[in-house]
Design an enzyme around this catalytic site. Structure first.
Site, PDB file in Angstrom:
ATOM      1  N   GLY A  10       0.858  -1.193   0.000  1.00 15.81           N
ATOM      2  CA  GLY A  10       0.000   0.000   0.000  1.00 15.81           C
ATOM      3  C   GLY A  10       0.885   1.231   0.000  1.00 15.81           C
ATOM      4  O   GLY A  10       1.880   1.274   0.723  1.00 15.81           O
ATOM      5  N   ARG A  71       1.188  -4.967  -4.651  1.00 14.04           N
ATOM      6  CA  ARG A  71       1.405  -6.121  -3.765  1.00 14.04           C
ATOM      7  C   ARG A  71       1.659  -7.289  -4.710  1.00 14.04           C
ATOM      8  O   ARG A  71       0.719  -7.841  -5.273  1.00 14.04           O
ATOM      9  CB  ARG A  71       0.170  -6.396  -2.908  1.00 14.04           C
ATOM     10  CG  ARG A  71      -0.237  -5.220  -2.019  1.00 14.04           C
ATOM     11  CD  ARG A  71      -1.341  -5.631  -1.066  1.00 14.04           C
ATOM     12  NE  ARG A  71      -2.009  -4.487  -0.459  1.00 14.04           N
ATOM     13  CZ  ARG A  71      -1.538  -3.782   0.554  1.00 14.04           C
ATOM     14  NH1 ARG A  71      -0.390  -4.089   1.088  1.00 14.04           N
ATOM     15  NH2 ARG A  71      -2.227  -2.775   1.053  1.00 14.04           N
ATOM     16  N   ASP A 102       5.018  -4.063   6.446  1.00 13.11           N
ATOM     17  CA  ASP A 102       5.588  -5.310   6.979  1.00 13.11           C
ATOM     18  C   ASP A 102       5.839  -6.379   5.905  1.00 13.11           C
ATOM     19  O   ASP A 102       6.843  -7.089   5.959  1.00 13.11           O
ATOM     20  CB  ASP A 102       4.762  -5.851   8.143  1.00 13.11           C
ATOM     21  CG  ASP A 102       3.307  -6.079   7.770  1.00 13.11           C
ATOM     22  OD1 ASP A 102       2.883  -5.648   6.681  1.00 13.11           O
ATOM     23  OD2 ASP A 102       2.583  -6.686   8.580  1.00 13.11           O
ATOM     24  N   THR A 124       4.257   3.058   5.816  1.00 16.65           N
ATOM     25  CA  THR A 124       2.893   2.510   5.813  1.00 16.65           C
ATOM     26  C   THR A 124       2.042   3.360   6.741  1.00 16.65           C
ATOM     27  O   THR A 124       2.529   3.801   7.794  1.00 16.65           O
ATOM     28  CB  THR A 124       2.866   1.042   6.282  1.00 16.65           C
ATOM     29  OG1 THR A 124       1.497   0.692   6.590  1.00 16.65           O
ATOM     30  CG2 THR A 124       3.694   0.792   7.526  1.00 16.65           C
ATOM     31  N   ASP A 126      -0.179   2.259   8.541  1.00 18.77           N
ATOM     32  CA  ASP A 126      -0.660   1.436   9.664  1.00 18.77           C
ATOM     33  C   ASP A 126       0.151   1.590  10.955  1.00 18.77           C
ATOM     34  O   ASP A 126      -0.343   1.281  12.031  1.00 18.77           O
ATOM     35  CB  ASP A 126      -0.676  -0.046   9.259  1.00 18.77           C
ATOM     36  CG  ASP A 126      -1.640  -0.316   8.110  1.00 18.77           C
ATOM     37  OD1 ASP A 126      -2.523   0.519   7.880  1.00 18.77           O
ATOM     38  OD2 ASP A 126      -1.500  -1.357   7.451  1.00 18.77           O
ATOM     39  N   ASP A 128       2.572  -0.236  12.022  1.00 19.48           N
ATOM     40  CA  ASP A 128       2.591  -1.560  12.662  1.00 19.48           C
ATOM     41  C   ASP A 128       3.971  -2.223  12.672  1.00 19.48           C
ATOM     42  O   ASP A 128       4.089  -3.432  12.631  1.00 19.48           O
ATOM     43  CB  ASP A 128       1.566  -2.486  11.972  1.00 19.48           C
ATOM     44  CG  ASP A 128       1.800  -2.602  10.473  1.00 19.48           C
ATOM     45  OD1 ASP A 128       2.659  -1.886   9.933  1.00 19.48           O
ATOM     46  OD2 ASP A 128       1.115  -3.424   9.832  1.00 19.48           O
ATOM     47  N   ARG A 170      -5.493  -1.904   9.060  1.00 21.50           N
ATOM     48  CA  ARG A 170      -5.443  -3.370   8.885  1.00 21.50           C
ATOM     49  C   ARG A 170      -5.706  -4.064  10.221  1.00 21.50           C
ATOM     50  O   ARG A 170      -6.844  -4.164  10.628  1.00 21.50           O
ATOM     51  CB  ARG A 170      -4.098  -3.800   8.292  1.00 21.50           C
ATOM     52  CG  ARG A 170      -4.158  -5.198   7.689  1.00 21.50           C
ATOM     53  CD  ARG A 170      -2.826  -5.611   7.122  1.00 21.50           C
ATOM     54  NE  ARG A 170      -2.472  -4.867   5.937  1.00 21.50           N
ATOM     55  CZ  ARG A 170      -2.661  -5.317   4.699  1.00 21.50           C
ATOM     56  NH1 ARG A 170      -3.169  -6.499   4.499  1.00 21.50           N
ATOM     57  NH2 ARG A 170      -2.333  -4.600   3.665  1.00 21.50           N
TER      58      ARG A 170
HETATM   59  O1  F6P Z   1      -1.517  -1.268   4.726  1.00 17.63           O
HETATM   60  C1  F6P Z   1      -2.147  -0.081   4.386  1.00 17.63           C
HETATM   61  C2  F6P Z   1      -3.613  -0.303   4.187  1.00 17.63           C
HETATM   62  O2  F6P Z   1      -4.209   0.901   3.766  1.00 17.63           O
HETATM   63  C3  F6P Z   1      -4.365  -0.886   5.379  1.00 17.63           C
HETATM   64  O3  F6P Z   1      -4.671   0.074   6.348  1.00 17.63           O
HETATM   65  C4  F6P Z   1      -5.550  -1.484   4.693  1.00 17.63           C
HETATM   66  O4  F6P Z   1      -6.120  -2.514   5.483  1.00 17.63           O
HETATM   67  C5  F6P Z   1      -4.959  -2.032   3.433  1.00 17.63           C
HETATM   68  O5  F6P Z   1      -3.820  -1.255   3.165  1.00 17.63           O
HETATM   69  C6  F6P Z   1      -5.852  -2.003   2.237  1.00 17.63           C
HETATM   70  O6  F6P Z   1      -5.146  -2.561   1.169  1.00 17.63           O
HETATM   71  P1  F6P Z   1      -5.650  -2.594  -0.322  1.00 17.63           P
HETATM   72  O7  F6P Z   1      -5.697  -1.178  -0.807  1.00 17.63           O
HETATM   73  O8  F6P Z   1      -4.619  -3.405  -1.039  1.00 17.63           O
HETATM   74  O9  F6P Z   1      -6.985  -3.240  -0.287  1.00 17.63           O
END
Ligand code: F6P
Length: 298
Positions: A10, A71, A102, A124, A126, A128, A170
Site C-alpha cells: 500500500g 502487492r 511489513d 505505511t 498502519d 505496525d 489493517r
Molecule cells: O496497509 C495499508 C492499508 O491501507 C491498510 O490500512 C488497509 O487494510 C490495506 O492497506 C488495504 O489494502 P488494499 O488497498 O490493497 O486493499
C-alpha cells in the site's frame, strides 16, 4: 554507485517526499538512482526508470507513489524471486532502497539473505512496525481521519445523531487510537476482544445523559460490519445512527508536515548509510531520534 529504489505494498503519504529528497541528495553526491516501477513486481519485470533531480523536483508534496507500487504475488514464488535477483544483478545495482510496510520488510529481508545490499524504510499508514515509533505516512493518515471525523461530526451534531467512523490500520489500532483521542470520541473500538454491545449501549446512554448531542464511535477496520452495528444501535436506542468507512482518503492524502520532515530525515539517514557502505539496515525513529537496525534484528 548505482542505487535502486522501489515502493511496495500500500502506498503511504511521504513516499514521494522521500523519493524526492533522496534522489536530490544521492545525485548531488554522484550516485546514480534508478527506480523499479511497481515495487517488487518491477524487479521481476525489469521495469526501470532512471531518476534525475528534475524528475523529482515537484512531487514531495503529493500523496501516493510516483514510482508506483503493488502487492506482488509473483515475488512470493521461487521463479519470481529468482527473476528479481537476476534483474538486480543485470542492472548492476549496488544497493536497493526499499519503502513499504511489513510485507515489504519480509521481502527486503529475503533479498538481503540472498546477497542483495538493502536499506529499508518503514512506509505505511498502519504504524505496525515495532522497531520504530513512527512509520512514514502514519501521521498524515491520522490527520486525514481526524479531518473527516470533524466534518462528519458537524452534520451529526446538526441532527443529534449517533455516528460510527471506521478507520484504516489493517490489524493495528494506532490510527483508531490517535483519531479517537483527537476527536474526543465517546467510544473507541480497537480490538475485537474489547467489543461488548451491551457496554457500548450503556456508554452511549451515559454520554447522552451527560449532554453529548452526537455520541461517536471510532473503530478500527476488520473488526465488524459498521453498517450492521449502526442498525442495531438505532433499533435498540431509537436514535438515528449512521456509519461511514473513512477509507482511502487516509492513504491518498498529501503528506503532513511531520511526515515531510520524517521523509527528509530518513533520506539523509539512507544517504549516510550508503556513503559509509553500511547496508542491510532498516531506518526508523525512536524518541525523536533517527536509528538504524540490522535487518536480521527486526
Ligand atoms: O496497509 C495499508 C492499508 O491501507 C491498510 O490500512 C488497509 O487494510 C490495506 O492497506 C488495504 O489494502 P488494499 O488497498 O490493497 O486493499
Amino acid at each position: 554507485m548505482k542505487v535502486g529504489i522501489l515502493t511496495s505494498g500500500g502506498d503511504a503519504p511521504g513516499m514521494n517526499a522521500f523519493i524526492s529528497k533522496f534522489t536530490t541528495l544521492a545525485t548531488a553526491a554522484g550516485f546514480e538512482v534508478i527506480a523499479f516501477k511497481f515495487g517488487y513486481q518491477g524487479l521481476i519485470d525489469n521495469s526501470t526508470k532512471p531518476l534525475t533531480r528534475e524528475d523529482v523536483s515537484n512531487i514531495a508534496h503529493l500523496g501516493g507513489s510516483n514510482i508506483k507500487s503493488t502487492r506482488s504475488s509473483e515475488f512470493l514464488t521461487k521463479q519470481g524471486f529468482k527473476r528479481a535477483i537476476q534483474n538486480i544483478k543485470l542492472n548492476e545495482i549496488d544497493c536497493l532502497v526499499v519503502l513499504g510496510g511489513d510485507g515489504t520488510l519480509r521481502g527486503a529481508k529475503e533479498l538481503s539473505a540472498a546477497g542483495i545490499k538493502i536499506v529499508y524504510i518503514p512506509a505505511t499508514i498502519d504504524n505496525d512496525l515495532s522497531y520504530t515509533d513512527q512509520t512514514l505516512g502514519f501521521d498524515s493518515a491520522v490527520n486525514a481521519a481526524v479531518d473527516a471525523i470533524d466534518k462528519i461530526k458537524q452534520t451529526m451534531l446538526s441532527l443529534n445523531r449517533i455516528f460510527i467512523c471506521e478507520v484504516m490500520g489493517r490489524h493495528c489500532p494506532d490510527i483508531a487510537i490517535s483519531s479517537a483521542i483527537a476527536t474526543d470520541a465517546t467510544i473507541l473500538i480497537k480490538e475485537a476482544k474489547n467489543f461488548s454491545f451491551k457496554e457500548i449501549l450503556s456508554k452511549i446512554k451515559e454520554a447522552i445523559e451527560e449532554g453529548e448531542e452526537a455520541p461517536s464511535i471510532v473503530i478500527r477496520e476488520n473488526i465488524l460490519d459498521v453498517f450492521e452495528l449502526a442498525k442495531k444501535i438505532q433499533n435498540e436506542l431509537d436514535i438515528e445512527t449512521r456509519a461511514c468507512r473513512i477509507g482511502y482518503v487516509q492513504r491518498g492524502t498529501s503528506p503532513s508536515v511531520m511526515d515531510r520532515i520524517l521523509a527528509r530525515k530518513f533520506a539523509q539517514a539512507v544517504l549516510d548509510l550508503i556513503s559509509s557502505k553500511k547496508f542491510n539496515r532498516a531506518v526508523g525513529q525512536v524518541k525523536n531520534k533517527i536509528i538504524t537496525k540490522n535487518l536480521t534484528e527486526i
